[in-house]
Design an enzyme around this catalytic site. Structure first.
Site, short mmCIF file in Angstrom:
data_model
loop_
_atom_site.label_atom_id
_atom_site.label_comp_id
_atom_site.label_asym_id
_atom_site.label_seq_id
_atom_site.Cartn_x
_atom_site.Cartn_y
_atom_site.Cartn_z
N GLY A 84 0.87 -1.22 0.02
CA GLY A 84 -0.16 -0.03 -0.16
C GLY A 84 0.70 1.33 0.12
CG ASP B 230 -8.17 -0.19 1.75
OD1 ASP B 230 -9.03 -1.40 2.24
OD2 ASP B 230 -7.15 0.12 2.86
NE ARG C 114 -6.40 -7.04 5.16
CZ ARG C 114 -5.84 -5.97 4.43
NH1 ARG C 114 -5.54 -6.14 3.26
NH2 ARG C 114 -5.89 -4.86 5.00
CB VAL D 147 -19.46 -15.69 -21.96
CG1 VAL D 147 -20.73 -15.80 -20.88
CG2 VAL D 147 -19.83 -16.71 -23.07
CG ASN E 110 -15.30 -8.72 -24.59
OD1 ASN E 110 -16.02 -7.84 -24.82
ND2 ASN E 110 -13.78 -8.44 -24.56
CD GLU F 73 -17.18 -22.22 -28.45
OE1 GLU F 73 -17.62 -23.15 -28.15
OE2 GLU F 73 -17.78 -20.90 -28.75
#
Length: 987
Positions: free
Chosen positions: A330, A378, A513, A744, A746, A848
């Site tokens: 972080g 975060d 987490r 799916v 795209n 496929e």
């Protein structure tokens, strides 16, 4: 005698042919006496006249079609014998290191064939040269068989076989070898020693377990330059995705010719040194992709905050030759790293002045290179759109709130859920969008002090009156009011209890987490890890320490100091009550997310309704295969429409339903809970408007539809084009129409992201992790996984990158034998030294439609055929499981963004906004009413359907022409070893 050029040395296979049955039998007897053993005998006609061989095809494997008889004779390789004189199995010999390892010597196979007709006579007499360690035994055999022989020199015997072939026997392996072997034991002992020595030398300089044998490090080290040594560490709070980042740094470092060291336990490992600084090999990070947390450990180190601790860290780095550090953590961890770099010259000087190190020892390490990777759930770092681990944490929160929602609805309870985030409300806001929460509290946009309790009561009570059985409120741990007074989950619980609601308080804590990284975080961490190594190699002493971030979906480098400074500016703005500035310092979409949450959750009180003359009738239709996010998008449109005063009609069962006039006006409760439902609640299919374009126009006019949202994949794209092309014949098609991409695969032109793709990839992550665990547990197994995507390689390429697949086959890559052979070579190297202890399971991903010839099963069979028993292959096809059951958090959020942005477009085209309230510029809405909404980088834009169809669509293959995922393919090849293998071939 034949010339030496006619001699055939070191025979592995030879076929001898005759049409004389007596000579056939004599030749068989001759070679049998010399020690060749019969391994196969075939005859088309037995001694009784029956065609035994001809009637049993299984006996004919390898037999020439014109042979009447065949015998196969083989001389087996020399091997050790046990105390009883019996041959020891090959696998028990000292030189055995896998079935593909070098043998003591090769066997020889002689096939003797009897033909029905006279074979063509050879122009010249041939000589066969055999190696033997027992010349005296050969002489005795030839003498006993009454075969004439002679000697050219004292260690070469010449003779003729019954077919008049000249054969010679020598006790030297070849013409270049000077050693004359007198016994099998002598040969086995000497050859064993040579093989073991050669293997030891090879393993010292190159070992595939670390990929050094094909690493280009020798290229960098051979020109007098010192090899770069990079340390990689994780620090601060752990985050999902840290392990994929470490894996990427290690393997990319090795690929680029560096040594990479893992600094265990964060800065504590830097201070303590010793075993906490470990050189990493290629195989050390083999399983990191699927592991949550950080496998190299993290800790908060007080010692490093003091100069003495940093001095000791510098000492340990120099002693190990490390002068570059990649830190994943972080803002606190990255600030400490940059301070370490700024102090480095003085720390080095102090080490010399105090005598801990000499000038000669420190001279190569005058400058320290620092590169930062932001690992934080975060998402509170400025300068980057998202941090490593944030979307995984969001997924955990969404999943937990879904579970809580089930029990809340059962008991008609209210739940207050506190999430992490410190001064950042990103997790709280997006989880509120994804879970359909009634209210969220975030620090960047605090409610009015003294008024927020009444506002909360009003919203929750209103939703209860609509019919909702549960109440969900999300509270960020840093939530405050506008007077900076903390708003705690206990306070919120009490407010809801005052309403008479049975209220529970849940603090999710560190479960946020936990778990493995989602697909997005795996990709982000991997791409950023590789970029970090590139940054290390390209930096100069004058280059500011970079932080690797992502802006507009592109991996970028940002000055670390500037990013940290801007991050702290958010907290300062909040403490100064400058909340507008705090909002502006967040990523580009944060404000839109907040605005959309209010539109669908807070403003359903009628306060934002349009005047009667501006209220619209809008229809939404689902087209094509089911995809996660369809229902979430429909819910968002319905709630937005209600808040604005519009009527939303849901077309049942695609365009087939529109042809029938089957439209339903959706109410608030109709879409309750749809945010978490997969599939399509209003029905979807592949029907197109062209099946009855007139009826489509009629029903749009009948219901006075003024805007149409088409949600789906390439069928939705095609549908909009069909409607647009008929505008001249049907004026109703002039209304604003927007395609919201949801598939799916795209594969919709005009966007880099489609609803459902993220859910699909998360499904594949879970599926492939399970398959890979099976492959690793059973040892030496390769799975060929077939994924969906149509003719678009997006899903396969993404999946190959985030699962660590050894190879990925896509329609764009054109599978051929050369590529398959390269992958076979890579697999053989991977398994060459494996004895089963390394849990070495491997994946290959195939789209496929990657090839009409090389099917998933055929690829598995080809790999198996070439495996030489080193590994076995299996296929795995997840099929429609990839569509998912519950939409991912990312798909839910994007469904809200896409659909509400599309609604704003329709409103703008219908003149619902005044001059100062318009959401789009003239250029954005232009003259086009039929558009596709899409993401390009981080920008949501609308593109005319005609332009896309004519210029950017490959209609025949049902996809766009732009391949925007090439970076994933390139990085995957670096990290799976394929690029390394190619470099080995070049060098």
């Amino acid at each position: 005698m034949p010339s030496s050029s006619d001699a055939i040395n070191r025979i592995s296979y030879i076929s001898l042919v005759t049409s004389d049955n007596d000579k056939f039998n004599q030749t068989f007897q001759f070679y049998s006496q010399l020690g060749f053993r019969l391994t196969k005998s075939f005859s088309k006609v037995s001694s009784y006249g029956s065609g035994l061989g001809a009637n049993h095809p299984e006996f004919q494997l390898g037999v020439s079609h014109d042979s009447l008889k065949e015998v196969w004779l083989e001389s087996y390789p020399l091997q050790n014998v046990d105390s009883n004189g019996n041959l020891r199995p090959w696998q028990e010999m000292e030189v055995y290191d896998g079935d593909n390892c070098e043998r003591l010597n090769e066997s020889t196979v002689i096939k003797v064939r009897l033909l029905g007709e006279t074979p063509l006579k050879s122009i010249s007499q041939k000589q066969f040269v055999f190696f033997t360690t027992q010349l005296n035994k050969i002489e005795k055999i030839l003498t006993d068989a009454n075969v004439k022989y002679g000697k050219v020199v004292d260690n070469v015997i010449l003779a003729e076989d019954p077919l008049n072939n000249i054969i010679s026997f020598s006790n030297t392996q070849n013409e270049l070898c000077k050693t004359r072997f007198q016994s099998p034991e002598e040969y086995v002992e000497k050859t064993t020693a040579e093989i073991l020595a050669k293997r030891k030398k090879s393993q010292l300089g190159s070992k595939f377990g670390s990929f050094e044998e094909i690493s280009p490090s020798e290229v960098g080290g051979g020109n007098g330059l010192r090899k770069k040594k990079i340390g990689v560490m994780t620090s601060g709070g752990d985050a999902p995705g840290m392990n994929p980042a470490v894996r990427a740094v290690v393997r990319a470092g090795i690929y680029y010719g560096c040594d990479v060291y893992a600094v265990y336990e964060g800065y504590e490992g830097l201070v303590k040194g010793g075993d906490l600084l470990k050189k990493m090999e290629w195989s050390d990070v083999r399983s990191y992709m699927s592991l949550g947390g950080t496998s190299i450990g993290t800790a908060r180190c007080k010692e490093f905050r003091e100069r003495a601790g940093r001095l000791q860290g510098a000492y340990n780095m120099i002693k190990n030759g490390i002068d570059a550090l990649v830190v994943c953590g972080g803002d606190g961890s990255l600030t400490g790293a940059d301070l370490f770099r700024s102090e480095w010259p003085s720390l080095v000087k102090e080490l010399v002045d105090t005598g801990k190190l000499t000038k000669e020892e420190v001279s190569p390490y005058e400058h320290l290179t620092i590169v930062g990777l932001v690992g934080s759930i975060d998402n509170d770092m400025s300068g980057t759109d998202v941090t490593i681990g944030a979307f995984s944490a969001l997924e955990r929160i969404t999943e937990m709130v879904d579970y809580i929602g089930a029990t809340a609805a059962s008991h008609s309870r209210a739940f207050v859920v506190e999430v992490m985030g410190r001064h950042c409300g990103w997790l709280a806001l997006l989880s509120g969008l994804a879970t359909g929460a009634d209210f969220v509290f975030i620090p960047e946009r605090p409610p009015k002090a003294g008024l927020w309790k009444e506002q909360l009561k009003e919203v929750c009570l209103r939703h209860r009156e609509y019919g909702r059985r549960k109440t969900t409120v999300i509270v960020a741990e840093g939530a405050i009011d506008d007077e900076l007074n903390p708003i705690t989950s206990e306070e919120v619980k009490q407010v809801l209890a005052d309403l008479g609601l049975d209220t529970r308080n849940t603090i999710l804590g560190h479960v946020q987490r936990g778990g493995t990284a989602v697909a997005f975080d795996r990709r982000l961490a991997t791409l950023q890890g590789v970029e970090a190594v590139k940054a290390v190699l390209e930096m100069t002493p004058d280059t500011p320490s970079p932080m690797i971030g992502i802006l507009k979906h592109k991996i970028v480098r940002i000055p670390l100091v500037d990013a940290v400074k801007q991050t702290k500016a958010v907290a300062e703005a909040i403490s100064n009550k400058d909340f507008d500035k705090a909002m502006s310092l967040r990523d580009n979409s944060f404000y839109d997310d907040y605005r959309y949450f209010r539109d669908i959750s807070i403003y359903d009180d009628g306060s934002k309704q349009l005047s009667e003359d501006k209220r619209l009738n809008i229809a939404i239709v689902h087209v094509g295969a089911a995809s996660a996010g369809l229902n979430a998008a429909t819910r968002a449109v319905a709630l937005y429409s209600l808040s604005r005063g519009h009527k939303l009609y849901a077309v049942q069962d695609g365009f087939a339903g529109l042809v029938k006039g089957d439209l339903k006006n959706l109410t608030w409760m109709d879409v309750e809970g749809w945010h978490s439902l997969g599939g399509s609640e209003i029905g979807t299919n592949r029907s197109l408007p062209s099946q009855n374009i007139g009826k489509v126009a009629y029903n749009l006019q009948k219901f006075n539809i003024q805007g149409l949202l088409i949600v789906g994949g390439f069928e939705a794209f095609t549908s909009l084009h069909e409607l647009s092309e008929q505008k001249a014949n049907y004026p109703i098609f002039e209304i604003p129409m927007v395609v919201v991409p949801a598939t799916v695969s795209n594969n919709v032109p005009g966007t880099e992201y489609s609803l459902g793709a993220d859910t699909c990839l998360n499904q594949l992550v879970s599926y492939c992790d399970a398959v890979q665990q099976s492959a690793s547990s059973t040892r030496r197994r390769v799975f060929v996984v077939e994924v969906q995507g149509g003719h678009s390689g997006y899903v396969a390429s993404y999946c190959g990158l985030i699962t660590g697949a050894l190879a990925t086959y896509t329609p764009e890559s054109n599978i051929n034998l050369r590529e398959l052979q390269g992958d076979i070579d890579l697999l053989q190297k991977v398994f060459a030294t494996d004895r089963g202890e390394d849990h070495n399971g491997t994946l290959i991903v195939r789209n496929e439609q990657a090839s009409a010839v090389y099917s998933t099963q055929l690829i598995a069979d080809i790999l198996k055929e070439n495996a030489n028993k080193r590994f076995e292959t299996r296929t795995a096809i997840p099929g429609h499981v990839q569509q998912g059951f519950t939409p991912s958090a990312n798909d839910r959020v994007m469904a809200v963004k896409f659909s509400l942005k599309a609604m704003e477009f329709i409103e703008t085209r219908n003149g619902c906004y005044g001059k100062h309230d318009r959401k789009f510029s003239d250029e954005e809405i232009s003259e086009h009413s039929q558009v596709v909404i899409g993401i390009h980088g981080d920008v949501v834009k609308f593109t005319c359907i005609k332009h896309l169809y004519d210029n950017e669509a490959n209609v025949a293959l049902r996809k766009g022409k732009t391949v925007h995922w090439t970076d994933m393919i390139d990085v995957a090849n670096i990290l799976n070893g394929k690029s390394l293998l190619k470099k080995q071939e070049r060098y």
